[in-house]
Design a protein around this motif. Structure first.
Motif, PDB file in Angstrom:
ATOM      1  N   LEU A  61     -39.343  -9.443  30.859  1.00 36.79           N
ATOM      2  CA  LEU A  61     -39.628  -9.420  32.297  1.00 36.79           C
ATOM      3  C   LEU A  61     -38.334  -9.560  33.096  1.00 36.79           C
ATOM      4  O   LEU A  61     -38.110  -8.827  34.077  1.00 36.79           O
ATOM      5  N   CYS A  62     -37.484 -10.506  32.677  1.00 38.79           N
ATOM      6  CA  CYS A  62     -36.198 -10.681  33.359  1.00 38.79           C
ATOM      7  C   CYS A  62     -35.305  -9.460  33.163  1.00 38.79           C
ATOM      8  O   CYS A  62     -34.599  -9.043  34.091  1.00 38.79           O
ATOM      9  N   TYR A  63     -35.343  -8.875  31.981  1.00 33.89           N
ATOM     10  CA  TYR A  63     -34.486  -7.725  31.692  1.00 33.89           C
ATOM     11  C   TYR A  63     -34.904  -6.504  32.504  1.00 33.89           C
ATOM     12  O   TYR A  63     -34.053  -5.785  33.049  1.00 33.89           O
ATOM     13  N   ALA A 116     -23.159  -7.228  29.668  1.00 31.05           N
ATOM     14  CA  ALA A 116     -23.096  -8.625  29.250  1.00 31.05           C
ATOM     15  C   ALA A 116     -24.365  -9.083  28.539  1.00 31.05           C
ATOM     16  O   ALA A 116     -24.315  -9.970  27.677  1.00 31.05           O
ATOM     17  N   VAL A 117     -25.517  -8.497  28.883  1.00 29.86           N
ATOM     18  CA  VAL A 117     -26.781  -8.965  28.311  1.00 29.86           C
ATOM     19  C   VAL A 117     -27.243  -8.127  27.116  1.00 29.86           C
ATOM     20  O   VAL A 117     -28.345  -8.329  26.614  1.00 29.86           O
ATOM     21  N   LEU A 118     -26.416  -7.206  26.638  1.00 32.37           N
ATOM     22  CA  LEU A 118     -26.832  -6.356  25.518  1.00 32.37           C
ATOM     23  C   LEU A 118     -27.187  -7.176  24.282  1.00 32.37           C
ATOM     24  O   LEU A 118     -28.163  -6.892  23.579  1.00 32.37           O
ATOM     25  N   TYR A 119     -26.398  -8.206  23.985  1.00 33.16           N
ATOM     26  CA  TYR A 119     -26.643  -9.013  22.798  1.00 33.16           C
ATOM     27  C   TYR A 119     -27.922  -9.843  22.902  1.00 33.16           C
ATOM     28  O   TYR A 119     -28.408 -10.352  21.896  1.00 33.16           O
ATOM     29  N   ARG A 120     -28.453  -9.996  24.113  1.00 36.03           N
ATOM     30  CA  ARG A 120     -29.642 -10.831  24.280  1.00 36.03           C
ATOM     31  C   ARG A 120     -30.942 -10.071  24.020  1.00 36.03           C
ATOM     32  O   ARG A 120     -31.996 -10.681  23.936  1.00 36.03           O
ATOM     33  N   VAL A 121     -30.884  -8.753  23.906  1.00 35.19           N
ATOM     34  CA  VAL A 121     -32.099  -7.957  23.701  1.00 35.19           C
ATOM     35  C   VAL A 121     -32.657  -8.257  22.309  1.00 35.19           C
ATOM     36  O   VAL A 121     -31.978  -8.013  21.302  1.00 35.19           O
ATOM     37  N   PRO A 122     -33.889  -8.785  22.194  1.00 39.63           N
ATOM     38  CA  PRO A 122     -34.422  -9.170  20.874  1.00 39.63           C
ATOM     39  C   PRO A 122     -34.505  -8.024  19.882  1.00 39.63           C
ATOM     40  O   PRO A 122     -34.419  -8.250  18.670  1.00 39.63           O
ATOM     41  N   LEU A 123     -34.657  -6.789  20.342  1.00 39.78           N
ATOM     42  CA  LEU A 123     -34.745  -5.656  19.430  1.00 39.78           C
ATOM     43  C   LEU A 123     -33.464  -5.453  18.632  1.00 39.78           C
ATOM     44  O   LEU A 123     -33.484  -4.806  17.582  1.00 39.78           O
ATOM     45  N   LEU A 271     -27.161 -14.074  35.057  1.00 40.74           N
ATOM     46  CA  LEU A 271     -26.721 -15.416  34.668  1.00 40.74           C
ATOM     47  C   LEU A 271     -27.865 -16.210  34.044  1.00 40.74           C
ATOM     48  O   LEU A 271     -27.644 -17.011  33.126  1.00 40.74           O
ATOM     49  N   LYS A 272     -29.086 -15.989  34.520  1.00 43.44           N
ATOM     50  CA  LYS A 272     -30.247 -16.639  33.918  1.00 43.44           C
ATOM     51  C   LYS A 272     -30.409 -16.192  32.463  1.00 43.44           C
ATOM     52  O   LYS A 272     -30.653 -17.013  31.566  1.00 43.44           O
ATOM     53  N   ILE A 273     -30.269 -14.905  32.217  1.00 39.81           N
ATOM     54  CA  ILE A 273     -30.391 -14.388  30.856  1.00 39.81           C
ATOM     55  C   ILE A 273     -29.283 -14.948  29.966  1.00 39.81           C
ATOM     56  O   ILE A 273     -29.516 -15.343  28.815  1.00 39.81           O
ATOM     57  N   LEU A 274     -28.063 -14.991  30.490  1.00 40.47           N
ATOM     58  CA  LEU A 274     -26.929 -15.460  29.693  1.00 40.47           C
ATOM     59  C   LEU A 274     -26.990 -16.956  29.408  1.00 40.47           C
ATOM     60  O   LEU A 274     -26.473 -17.417  28.385  1.00 40.47           O
ATOM     61  N   SER A 275     -27.612 -17.722  30.286  1.00 46.57           N
ATOM     62  CA  SER A 275     -27.591 -19.183  30.152  1.00 46.57           C
ATOM     63  C   SER A 275     -28.758 -19.735  29.347  1.00 46.57           C
ATOM     64  O   SER A 275     -28.747 -20.921  28.992  1.00 46.57           O
ATOM     65  N   ASN A 276     -29.764 -18.905  29.052  1.00 44.25           N
ATOM     66  CA  ASN A 276     -30.925 -19.399  28.310  1.00 44.25           C
ATOM     67  C   ASN A 276     -30.608 -19.422  26.815  1.00 44.25           C
ATOM     68  O   ASN A 276     -30.414 -18.367  26.195  1.00 44.25           O
ATOM     69  N   PRO A 277     -30.561 -20.598  26.175  1.00 49.46           N
ATOM     70  CA  PRO A 277     -30.185 -20.654  24.753  1.00 49.46           C
ATOM     71  C   PRO A 277     -31.206 -19.990  23.839  1.00 49.46           C
ATOM     72  O   PRO A 277     -30.868 -19.561  22.733  1.00 49.46           O
ATOM     73  N   ARG A 278     -32.453 -19.887  24.264  1.00 47.75           N
ATOM     74  CA  ARG A 278     -33.473 -19.267  23.420  1.00 47.75           C
ATOM     75  C   ARG A 278     -33.329 -17.750  23.363  1.00 47.75           C
ATOM     76  O   ARG A 278     -33.949 -17.099  22.528  1.00 47.75           O
ATOM     77  N   TRP A 279     -32.537 -17.198  24.277  1.00 49.89           N
ATOM     78  CA  TRP A 279     -32.341 -15.747  24.311  1.00 49.89           C
ATOM     79  C   TRP A 279     -31.000 -15.336  23.709  1.00 49.89           C
ATOM     80  O   TRP A 279     -30.601 -14.185  23.831  1.00 49.89           O
ATOM     81  N   GLN A 280     -30.316 -16.263  23.063  1.00 46.05           N
ATOM     82  CA  GLN A 280     -29.064 -15.923  22.403  1.00 46.05           C
ATOM     83  C   GLN A 280     -29.338 -15.290  21.048  1.00 46.05           C
ATOM     84  O   GLN A 280     -30.299 -15.660  20.361  1.00 46.05           O
TER      85      GLN A 280
END
Length: 299
Positions: A61-63, A116-123, A271-280
């Protein structure tokens, strides 16, 4: 004649008739305890899976919101400079300056944030990291090239019109942001992609790289919204060209302000996506033991 129903053997009934029934009772209690533990493990597993699915859903949803805000920023800045500033050219005129906000918003904010958020994508988590690392570096390089072109556009315009360079707070923040971005990309290339990069240097660089990435995005946001405000003050003086003053909020001012709000919202979501440890991205425990950046990569 009365008929007595046969008594089925159970843990409780057995203990009433057999002298060694306490052993059976203990065994039944052990089985009941094991069954209860299995049920607890099953419930915990289900709860963990539900929590994980909620986290993944929240991320997407954030992405999606991040992608929509980024697209809205690019559309707004292009529409602004096409509708009210006369379009684009590369001839030293004001139309050349119009490339500056378009390239800086597109490169320094939108492309940078999405890279910056490419690594956070769960896929991407269950796949080889190397292709995504190369994509991350490529997106960031494109963002850097667009940012440099944006600087070239404004410097050429200032030189053609004999306007001083780097005199405003906006220009100071902007040039420092691009300089930090350049240093960040070069160090990232040296630390995470070159085969000769030592493990100790990578371990030292990684937390600095992450922190600097978020800091550059924050500086990019500040630079862009200060530039938008500065531009609106310059062009909406109400004394030439039939424009209304900025304080009356003509349509151009409304769009410029809306663009600034969209940029801030985009930066906050990133920044929300980058700061959430569960999305690392989960990293293997031994990722740095035998790391070879381009020769061997973690799965």
């Amino acid at each position: 004649m009365d008929l007595v129903a046969p008594i089925s053997p159970s843990c409780s009934s057995t203990s009433n008739y057999f002298p060694l029934s306490h052993l059976d009772t203990a065994e039944c209690r052990s089985e009941a305890s094991a069954h209860k533990e299995k049920q607890e493990v099953k419930v915990n597993t289900i709860c963990a899976e539900v929590s994980r699915m909620r986290s993944v859903l929240s991320f997407y949803l954030c992405y999606v919101l991040c992608l929509c805000l980024g697209l809205a920023c690019v559309v707004c800045v292009c529409f602004w400079n096409t509708q009210w500033r006369g379009g684009f050219a590369w001839d030293g005129s004001a139309k050349q300056f119009n490339w500056h906000p378009v390239l800086m918003v597109t490169g320094l904010v939108v492309l940078y944030g999405n890279g910056a958020v490419l690594y956070r994508v769960p896929l991407t988590w269950g796949q080889n990291k190397l292709p995504w690392k190369l994509l991350h570096a490529g997106v960031m390089l494109l963002a850097l090239v667009l940012s440099v072109l944006g600087l070239c556009a404004v410097f050429d315009f200032h030189n053609a019109t004999h306007t001083p360079n780097l005199y405003s707070l906006h220009s100071w923040i902007g040039i420092c942001t691009v300089a930090l971005f350049t240093m960040q990309w070069v160090l990232g290339l040296a630390g995470f992609l070159l085969p000769c990069s030592p493990v100790s240097f990578r371990q030292l660089l990684k937390p600095v790289h992450v922190w600097m990435g978020a800091s550059i995005l924050s500086l990019s946001t500040v630079s862009c919204i200060s530039g938008i405000n500065e531009k609106l003050f310059f062009v909406l003086k109400g004394i030439a060209g039939g424009t209304q003053p900025y304080n009356l909020l003509p349509p151009e001012a409304l769009l410029g302000n809306a663009l600034g709000v969209l940029i801030v919202a985009f930066g906050l979501i990133v920044l929300k996506i980058l700061s959430n440890p569960r999305w690392q991205r989960p990293e293997p425990n031994t990722e740095d033991v035998s790391y070879s950046p381009l020769l061997q990569e973690d799965n």
